[in-house]
Design a protein around this motif. Structure first.
Motif, PDB file in Angstrom:
ATOM      1  N   ASN A   1     -12.977   0.474  -3.315  1.00  0.00           N
ATOM      2  CA  ASN A   1     -11.537   0.743  -3.162  1.00  0.00           C
ATOM      3  C   ASN A   1     -10.969   0.268  -1.831  1.00  0.00           C
ATOM      4  O   ASN A   1     -10.000  -0.493  -1.807  1.00  0.00           O
TER       5      ASN A   1
ATOM      6  N   ILE B   1       1.879   6.432  -7.035  1.00  0.00           N
ATOM      7  CA  ILE B   1       0.830   7.317  -7.569  1.00  0.00           C
ATOM      8  C   ILE B   1       1.248   8.769  -7.334  1.00  0.00           C
ATOM      9  O   ILE B   1       1.098   9.631  -8.206  1.00  0.00           O
TER      10      ILE B   1
ATOM     11  N   LYS C   1       0.833  -1.211   0.000  1.00  0.00           N
ATOM     12  CA  LYS C   1       0.000   0.000   0.000  1.00  0.00           C
ATOM     13  C   LYS C   1       0.865   1.258   0.000  1.00  0.00           C
ATOM     14  O   LYS C   1       0.602   2.209  -0.742  1.00  0.00           O
TER      15      LYS C   1
ATOM     16  N   HIS D   1      -1.943  13.498  -3.074  1.00  0.00           N
ATOM     17  CA  HIS D   1      -2.686  13.351  -1.806  1.00  0.00           C
ATOM     18  C   HIS D   1      -4.174  13.455  -2.051  1.00  0.00           C
ATOM     19  O   HIS D   1      -4.973  12.706  -1.491  1.00  0.00           O
TER      20      HIS D   1
ATOM     21  N   LEU E   1      -9.674   8.402  -3.679  1.00  0.00           N
ATOM     22  CA  LEU E   1      -9.679   6.933  -3.845  1.00  0.00           C
ATOM     23  C   LEU E   1     -10.148   6.253  -2.556  1.00  0.00           C
ATOM     24  O   LEU E   1     -11.011   5.376  -2.577  1.00  0.00           O
ATOM     25  N   CYS E   2      -9.589   6.715  -1.428  1.00  0.00           N
ATOM     26  CA  CYS E   2      -9.908   6.064  -0.145  1.00  0.00           C
ATOM     27  C   CYS E   2     -11.333   6.347   0.318  1.00  0.00           C
ATOM     28  O   CYS E   2     -11.860   5.648   1.195  1.00  0.00           O
TER      29      CYS E   2
ATOM     30  N   MET F   1      -5.368  10.262  -3.767  1.00  0.00           N
ATOM     31  CA  MET F   1      -5.475   9.108  -2.859  1.00  0.00           C
ATOM     32  C   MET F   1      -6.600   9.301  -1.835  1.00  0.00           C
ATOM     33  O   MET F   1      -7.262   8.337  -1.442  1.00  0.00           O
ATOM     34  N   ASP F   2      -6.827  10.562  -1.406  1.00  0.00           N
ATOM     35  CA  ASP F   2      -7.948  10.812  -0.476  1.00  0.00           C
ATOM     36  C   ASP F   2      -9.271  10.449  -1.136  1.00  0.00           C
ATOM     37  O   ASP F   2     -10.152   9.844  -0.514  1.00  0.00           O
TER      38      ASP F   2
ATOM     39  N   ALA G   1       0.938   3.987  -3.003  1.00  0.00           N
ATOM     40  CA  ALA G   1       0.589   5.395  -2.808  1.00  0.00           C
ATOM     41  C   ALA G   1       1.759   6.296  -3.216  1.00  0.00           C
ATOM     42  O   ALA G   1       1.558   7.353  -3.846  1.00  0.00           O
TER      43      ALA G   1
END
Ligand SMILES: NC(=O)c1ccc[n+]([C@@H]2O[C@H](COP(=O)([O-])OP(=O)(O)OC[C@H]3O[C@@H](n4cnc5c(N)ncnc54)[C@H](O)[C@@H]3O)[C@@H](O)[C@H]2O)c1
Length: 435
Positions: free
Chosen positions: A254, A229, A222, A241, A247-248, A244-245, A226
């Motif tokens: 996801n 990316i 992970k 950031h 995505l999460c 990824m925020d 990250a």
């Protein structure tokens, strides 16, 4: 409960202090005299927020003490938690020397007591180590049998340094690896955790050993994903950031159990294409993408495994359930089952492929060009596949696949890429791709 902790390191010091604070009577053991002295003087031997205060309090009220006398500690407790180090050797293998030494010491102490003492490993050890090293060492040193004369278990630790106490009181998971029928040790471990907000998962020792490694390797993947990316995003002027925020924030697809089951290769019209395109874009920016590259390589490994299982079945007449990349679609684009069928056809296997969606679309003249010569082997009659083939590869969760699993055909070999129900019935005739 009376507990002894072997190893006053990052794991042992926190476990000893928190168990003592929870009302247990704890003896911490370490050959390192400086650590023993520090603890007995009420000082933490490691830097960890909040630990000094707990150690100072539990030493003062008498619920915690430290010693280098392993035998006395075993005899003064019902359960030992082994938290000694398991460092890497120079070649990357795991050094279990401290585990062996601790087991020898505990085993010798067990030889001199009639009490049913539980020996529980907390150190991170590779799957199989309980059975190949820990149990034989304890049995040889004690002259007793694990699970019968003394208790045994594997209870992996998941705490993170710097938040170890918070993690102890609010664990993401508690995993108890039970050895055969040793209920007593599992019950003792459950009792130690009874006040925590997480319900323990009980499994066998090998699975518990594997869970610990799977967890840490997952975290490592992970982090690197990250970072990768982030590297690509920075190169093209986007904030990784924020990406990824977002995505999460999707906890359905996801950050969820979706896509997290071992099985066959991915395929279809999107994943391979998009993975390729992003890698290409990164290359243009001189950004290296080892994680994304590995995803493609790992996919090919699953394809090779499926082909090898067919080869190993020893049969030349092969059936397949499914040709599209998943059930309930006629989309054949980059289906790994097409790749498998092509490989089998190329190697001279006699193929029959059940896929009613593909068959139906052939009727419309559509799709034929995508699979070319394979179209001649496609049928919508599962009975035809079952009567003709000696090995059947289940590639899609289709109703017809259930029929294959329930078949009474003598010597039919089944290769399962999707984890069907009813596996036990087929016994030696069945192979899962990675289970
Ligand atoms: N540090 C972490 O965050 C963490 C988290 C989860 C799991 N783990 C695992 O827990 C285990 C311990 O890790 P650590 O970081 O606490 O190690 P560490 O090196 O800090 O501590 C190990 C301690 O064991 C002692 N020891 C060695 N032989 C002994 C023996 N025979 N009897 C008693 N004590 C003995 C050492 O003197 C040392 O104090 C490792 O397997 C590690 O992989 C660590």
């Amino acid at each position: 409960m009376k507990v002894s902790i072997f190893g006053i390191g990052y794991v042992g010091a926190v476990s000893a202090a928190c168990l003592a604070a929870d009302g247990n009577d704890v003896t911490a053991v370490d050959p390192n005299g400086d650590k023993v002295d520090a603890l007995n003087q009420g000082r933490s031997p490691i830097v960890e927020p909040g630990l000094d205060e707990i150690i100072e309090r539990t030493i003062r009220n008498g619920s915690l003490r430290a010693t280098s006398d392993a035998e006395a500690a075993v005899h003064a407790s019902e359960l030992s938690l082994v938290c000694v180090g398991t460092p890497s050797r120079a070649n990357g293998s795991l050094d279990t020397g401290y585990v062996k030494m601790a087991c020898e010491e505990i085993g010798k102490a067990l030889a001199k007591t009639d009490a049913f003492h539980s020996v529980v490993m907390r150190s991170t050890i590779l799957p199989g180590t309980m059975e190949s090293l820990v149990i034989p060492t304890l049995e040889a040193a004690s002259g007793k049998r694990a699970g019968i004369d003394f208790g045994i278990g594997y209870y992996p630790e998941f705490l993170r340094e710097s938040t170890a106490i918070k993690d102890y009181y609010k664990p993401g998971a508690i995993v108890i690896g039970r050895y055969l029928a040793d209920e007593k040790t599992a019950e003792r471990l459950k009792a130690l955790n009874a006040h925590l907000p997480t319900t323990p998962v009980i499994t066998d020792v090998r699975t518990a050993e594997a869970v610990k490694y799977t967890n840490n390797c997952w975290h490592a993947v992970k982090i690197s994903f990250a970072n990768e990316i982030g590297n690509i995003c920075k190169a093209v002027g986007i904030d990784g950031h924020e990406v990824m925020d977002i995505l999460c924030s999707d906890t359905r697809l996801n950050i969820s159990t979706a896509y997290m089951k071992p099985g066959f290769a991915f395929g279809g019209s999107c994943l391979p294409k998009d993975l390729r395109a992003l890698r290409y874009k990164a290359r243009e920016q001189d950004v290296v993408t080892p994680i994304l590259d590995a995803a493609m390589a790992a996919n090919n490994v699953q394809l090779d495994r499926a082909f090898k299982l067919v080869e190993e079945s020893g049969n030349k007449r092969v059936g397949m359930v499914g040709l599209t990349f998943k059930a309930d679609t006629d989309d054949l684009r980059e289906s790994p089952l097409v790749a498998l069928a092509e490989q089998l056809h190329g190697k001279g296997y006699d193929l029959t492929i059940y896929d009613p969606n593909v068959k139906r679309m052939h009727g419309n003249g559509y799709n034929r060009s995508t699979i070319g010569h394979l179209s001649a082997f496609v049928t919508d009659d599962i009975d035809e596949v079952m009567s003709r083939a000696d090995t059947i590869v289940i590639g899609n969760h289709d109703r017809a696949a259930t029929k294959v699993m329930e078949s009474d055909k003598d010597d039919l070999k089944v290769i399962d890429l999707v984890r069907m129900e009813g596996r036990e019935r087929l016994n030696g005739q069945y192979q899962g791709i990675c289970w």
